[in-house]
Design a protein around this motif. Structure first.
Motif, PDB file in Angstrom:
ATOM      1  N   PHE A  86      71.271  52.684   1.507  1.00 25.44           N
ATOM      2  CA  PHE A  86      72.374  53.104   2.466  1.00 25.44           C
ATOM      3  C   PHE A  86      72.968  54.660   1.960  1.00 25.44           C
ATOM      4  O   PHE A  86      72.508  54.741   1.023  1.00 25.44           O
ATOM      5  CB  PHE A  86      73.750  52.019   2.207  1.00 25.44           C
ATOM      6  N   PRO A  87      73.325  55.331   2.905  1.00 19.51           N
ATOM      7  CA  PRO A  87      73.941  56.881   2.399  1.00 19.51           C
ATOM      8  C   PRO A  87      75.003  56.537   1.346  1.00 19.51           C
ATOM      9  O   PRO A  87      75.997  55.730   1.337  1.00 19.51           O
ATOM     10  CB  PRO A  87      74.405  57.123   3.627  1.00 19.51           C
ATOM     11  N   ILE A  88      74.615  57.245   0.514  1.00 19.39           N
ATOM     12  CA  ILE A  88      75.672  57.292  -0.881  1.00 19.39           C
ATOM     13  C   ILE A  88      76.282  58.802  -0.950  1.00 19.39           C
ATOM     14  O   ILE A  88      75.818  59.678  -1.010  1.00 19.39           O
ATOM     15  CB  ILE A  88      74.998  57.053  -2.100  1.00 19.39           C
ATOM     16  N   VAL A  89      77.589  58.695  -1.337  1.00 18.09           N
ATOM     17  CA  VAL A  89      78.276  60.257  -1.373  1.00 18.09           C
ATOM     18  C   VAL A  89      78.592  60.114  -3.070  1.00 18.09           C
ATOM     19  O   VAL A  89      79.093  59.236  -3.609  1.00 18.09           O
ATOM     20  CB  VAL A  89      79.419  60.147  -0.872  1.00 18.09           C
ATOM     21  N   GLN A  90      78.089  61.339  -3.528  1.00 20.45           N
ATOM     22  CA  GLN A  90      78.601  61.793  -4.814  1.00 20.45           C
ATOM     23  C   GLN A  90      79.479  62.895  -4.924  1.00 20.45           C
ATOM     24  O   GLN A  90      79.442  63.749  -4.256  1.00 20.45           O
ATOM     25  CB  GLN A  90      77.352  62.195  -5.639  1.00 20.45           C
ATOM     26  N   THR A  91      80.587  62.435  -5.615  1.00 24.66           N
ATOM     27  CA  THR A  91      81.604  63.615  -5.719  1.00 24.66           C
ATOM     28  C   THR A  91      82.448  63.404  -6.960  1.00 24.66           C
ATOM     29  O   THR A  91      82.159  62.899  -7.906  1.00 24.66           O
ATOM     30  CB  THR A  91      82.583  63.289  -4.544  1.00 24.66           C
ATOM     31  N   THR A  92      83.607  64.173  -6.867  1.00 25.45           N
ATOM     32  CA  THR A  92      84.270  63.999  -8.315  1.00 25.45           C
ATOM     33  C   THR A  92      85.534  62.797  -8.111  1.00 25.45           C
ATOM     34  O   THR A  92      85.672  62.114  -7.179  1.00 25.45           O
ATOM     35  CB  THR A  92      85.247  65.360  -8.513  1.00 25.45           C
ATOM     36  N   ARG A  93      85.688  62.392  -9.343  1.00 24.52           N
ATOM     37  CA  ARG A  93      86.670  61.220  -9.830  1.00 24.52           C
ATOM     38  C   ARG A  93      87.886  61.434  -8.944  1.00 24.52           C
ATOM     39  O   ARG A  93      88.517  62.662  -9.047  1.00 24.52           O
ATOM     40  CB  ARG A  93      86.439  60.523 -11.088  1.00 24.52           C
ATOM     41  N   ILE A  94      88.804  60.123  -8.918  1.00 22.16           N
ATOM     42  CA  ILE A  94      90.044  60.555  -8.177  1.00 22.16           C
ATOM     43  C   ILE A  94      90.957  59.742  -9.074  1.00 22.16           C
ATOM     44  O   ILE A  94      90.543  58.783 -10.109  1.00 22.16           O
ATOM     45  CB  ILE A  94      90.109  60.185  -6.713  1.00 22.16           C
ATOM     46  N   GLY A  95      92.334  60.111  -9.036  1.00 21.89           N
ATOM     47  CA  GLY A  95      93.227  59.414  -9.807  1.00 21.89           C
ATOM     48  C   GLY A  95      93.448  59.616 -11.335  1.00 21.89           C
ATOM     49  O   GLY A  95      93.961  58.833 -12.124  1.00 21.89           O
ATOM     50  N   ILE A  96      92.681  60.893 -11.763  1.00 21.78           N
ATOM     51  CA  ILE A  96      92.788  61.164 -13.167  1.00 21.78           C
ATOM     52  C   ILE A  96      93.210  62.645 -13.218  1.00 21.78           C
ATOM     53  O   ILE A  96      93.426  63.457 -12.255  1.00 21.78           O
ATOM     54  CB  ILE A  96      91.514  61.097 -13.853  1.00 21.78           C
ATOM     55  N   THR A  97      93.724  63.043 -14.582  1.00 21.84           N
ATOM     56  CA  THR A  97      94.411  64.657 -14.736  1.00 21.84           C
ATOM     57  C   THR A  97      93.262  65.373 -15.487  1.00 21.84           C
ATOM     58  O   THR A  97      93.298  66.543 -15.529  1.00 21.84           O
ATOM     59  CB  THR A  97      95.695  64.542 -15.009  1.00 21.84           C
TER      60      THR A  97
END
Length: 195
Positions: A164-175
Motif C-alpha cells: 500500500f502507499p506509504i508516506v515518510q515524513t517528520t515526527r509529530i508531537g515532539i520538540t
C-alpha cells in the motif's frame, strides 16, 4: 530469517516494515482484539527526542533490549504509549506504534467513540486505551500465549515490499529531533493520527 531477527535492526529500518502488520492483544478471558498498524515512528539513542538520548535509566532500561519487547511509558501523566524495542541488546532503539485500526470494538469502548470506529486507536494514547495497555505491560515479550493467558504479539510478515502507499515524513508531537523523517503511515488511511 529467525522469527525476531528482523527486529534486531535499527528502529528507522524496522518502523516502516511494521505497517500493515497486526498487533494482537489477548486477555485472560480469551478475548482477542486485533489492530492493524497504520502509523509508526522511530527513536534511537542518538536522537534527542529519544528517552534514552542521555543515558540508561530505570524508566528507559527496556529500550536497551533485547529486541521484541514492549516499552510502555506514560505521557502527560495520563496516557500510555506502546513501543516495540528493536536493534541489538545494549543499544537503545524502539518503534512507537502511533495508530492502528481495530478489527472489532471491545465492549469497553464508549458509545460516542463507536460512531467513528476508525478513530478509536488513531493516536498512541488512544491505541493503548483501546487495547487496555498500560505500564504493567512494560517489558513484556511480543509472543503468542496459550488460551487463558494475557499476551501481546504481532501477526503477519514485515512489509519489506509495501502493499500500500506509504508516506515518510517528520515526527509529530515532539520538540527535539523534529527534522528527522522518522514517521511512516499508510497514505489516506482513516486511522492515522492527526497530531
Amino acid at each position: 530469517m529467525a522469527a525476531w531477527e528482523w527486529l534486531s535492526k535499527p528502529a528507522p529500518l524496522v518502523a516502516p516494515t511494521l505497517l500493515g502488520m497486526v498487533l494482537v492483544r489477548q486477555f485472560a478471558d480469551g478475548l482477542q482484539v486485533r489492530a492493524q498498524i497504520v502509523e509508526t515512528e522511530a527513536y534511537t539513542a542518538g536522537d534527542p527526542a529519544c528517552h534514552a538520548y542521555r543515558r540508561k535509566t530505570r524508566r528507559n532500561q527496556v529500550m536497551f533490549g533485547p529486541p521484541g519487547h514492549l516499552y510502555v511509558y506514560r505521557i502527560y501523566g495520563l496516557y500510555h504509549c506502546l513501543n516495540i524495542v528493536t536493534e541489538a541488546e545494549g543499544i537503545a532503539s524502539a518503534v512507537l506504534i502511533r495508530a492502528a485500526q481495530l478489527d472489532c470494538l471491545p465492549e469497553w469502548i464508549p458509545a460516542n467513540k463507536r460512531l467513528k470506529p476508525a478513530r478509536v486507536a488513531a493516536g498512541p494514547g488512544l491505541l493503548c486505551q483501546a487495547l487496555r495497555i498500560d505500564g504493567s505491560h512494560n517489558g513484556w515479550r511480543l509472543e503468542p500465549v496459550a488460551a487463558g493467558q494475557e499476551g501481546i504479539w504481532l501477526e503477519g510478515s514485515p512489509a519489506w515490499e509495501a502493499q500500500f502507499p506509504i508516506v515518510q515524513t517528520t515526527r509529530i508531537g515532539i520538540t527535539r529531533g523534529v527534522e528527522l523523517p522518522w514517521r511512516w503511515y499508510i497514505k489516506g488511511h482513516p486511522a492515522v493520527s492527526h497530531y
